[in-house]
Design an enzyme around this catalytic site. Sequence first.
Site, PDB file in Angstrom:
ATOM      1  N   GLU A 117      -5.744 -11.156  -1.246  1.00 44.30           N
ATOM      2  CA  GLU A 117      -6.542 -11.004  -0.013  1.00 44.30           C
ATOM      3  C   GLU A 117      -8.041 -11.019  -0.329  1.00 44.30           C
ATOM      4  OE1 GLU A 117      -5.292  -7.626   2.356  1.00 44.30           O
ATOM      5  OE2 GLU A 117      -3.200  -7.904   1.839  1.00 44.30           O
ATOM      6  N   GLU A 130       0.786  -1.249   0.000  1.00 48.70           N
ATOM      7  CA  GLU A 130       0.000   0.000   0.000  1.00 48.70           C
ATOM      8  C   GLU A 130       0.814   1.294   0.000  1.00 48.70           C
ATOM      9  OE1 GLU A 130      -2.813  -0.436   3.224  1.00 48.70           O
ATOM     10  OE2 GLU A 130      -3.724  -2.204   2.335  1.00 48.70           O
TER      11      GLU A 130
HETATM   12  C1  GLA Z   1      -4.797  -4.842   4.278  1.00 42.64           C
HETATM   13  C2  GLA Z   1      -3.544  -5.575   4.680  1.00 42.64           C
HETATM   14  C3  GLA Z   1      -3.871  -6.857   5.376  1.00 42.64           C
HETATM   15  C4  GLA Z   1      -4.939  -6.682   6.405  1.00 42.64           C
HETATM   16  C5  GLA Z   1      -6.134  -6.057   5.808  1.00 42.64           C
HETATM   17  C6  GLA Z   1      -7.192  -5.985   6.882  1.00 42.64           C
HETATM   18  O1  GLA Z   1      -5.401  -5.404   3.197  1.00 42.64           O
HETATM   19  O2  GLA Z   1      -2.715  -5.863   3.603  1.00 42.64           O
HETATM   20  O3  GLA Z   1      -2.737  -7.320   6.011  1.00 42.64           O
HETATM   21  O4  GLA Z   1      -4.497  -5.890   7.473  1.00 42.64           O
HETATM   22  O5  GLA Z   1      -5.756  -4.789   5.303  1.00 42.64           O
HETATM   23  O6  GLA Z   1      -7.192  -7.189   7.603  1.00 42.64           O
END
Ligand code: GLA
Length: 380
Positions: free
Chosen positions: A270, A163
């Site tokens: 994710e 990020e």
């Molecule tokens: C982001 C992070 C993850 C996690 C999510 C919320 O996507 O990359 O590690 O913290 O937020 O769980």
Amino acid sequence: MDRREFIYRSALTGALLSGTASGLRAEAIKKTGLAEVYKDSFKLGTAMSTKTLSGKNPSMLPLIAKEFNAITAENAMKWSAIHPGYDHWIWDLCDQFVKFGSENSMLMIGHTLVWHKQTPSSVFMNKGKLTSRKKLLKLLGNHISTVVDRYKNYVAVWDVVNEAFDEEIGWRKSSWYNVLGPDYLSQSFEIASEADPTAHLIYNDFKLENKKKQRFAIQQIRTLKKKGVRVDGIGLQCHVELNPNKPTIEQLEETIINFHKEGLQVHITELDVDVLPNAWGYRDQHINDLPERAGKLNPYKDGLPERVSTLLASRYEELFRLFIKHQDKIPRVSLWGTSDDETWRNYRPVVGRTNYPLLFDSRQQPKKAYFALHKLGTDS
Ligand code: GLA
């Protein structure tokens, strides 16, 4: 009987002994886990919670071993968890993570080396003073090389930086950026590459289907590559909504194609599907402190209506159709968790809601979405 077989048999016995309808339903799908169904397309992963890694959720281990062949630690490998103080390292949970992954021959993903969140504030500030550039580079180098070196025989893929970009303003003005400028991205990849030249190195972010953010990310990755810095893959987090427009399949498809054209492997890192109304306007508040909004913001606290469960299954199905179509570009699809009781969506953005974003319900039973994916994978 090998270990995997043993785990499968014990889980099966548990399900049968429970004698419930859901136990029997779970039994019906025991033969082939999802990872096996998708094995010719891509690895199928999940995130392991701290609760699971610390042994407080024992039934989760055989479930993960059967259904997935890739794992990420949801929180245990983040800087503040593994390295809370200058000379203070906590390895136990990550050691458990690699032990479990090795015993089950899984692909292990290290998440994440550098992020602006879940990093001790002492990294950036000490005694009221901003850490100097020189010192911060030293801390960055020490953190990355220590973690990567420790797990280099186990972890094959690293989310090196998480990020770094913002949808609107390009570089996210995080403490990393404010002190080190754009260099922190290249430095992080360089150090990780030195620490393990054979690891697969990823840049990970959310909403990369946003055109502005995507273009910016591509520019930065090109710049790194021109400098000879190795970046092997892009991580599309894919925290999507049930609403088929957020994002659309077409937007995701274009994103996959565009990053692949840059010579990157595309990891879905994710994945989960938010079924609740957007509540980012109430970020960090507790649902109990929003009594007049609770009905609207937390509509399924007593269970997921069949109608929504069906919509969730279709959303997962359309996403997986896309991933299957582009399996030549996608080595892995990871869900961000296994069962709904453990999802981060229950406490972000609003704390205390009941969300249903994953494939297993809060009793670890497969949902309609699971069966839809199982069938899709079997048929394709
Ligand atoms: C982001 C992070 C993850 C996690 C999510 C919320 O996507 O990359 O590690 O913290 O937020 O769980």
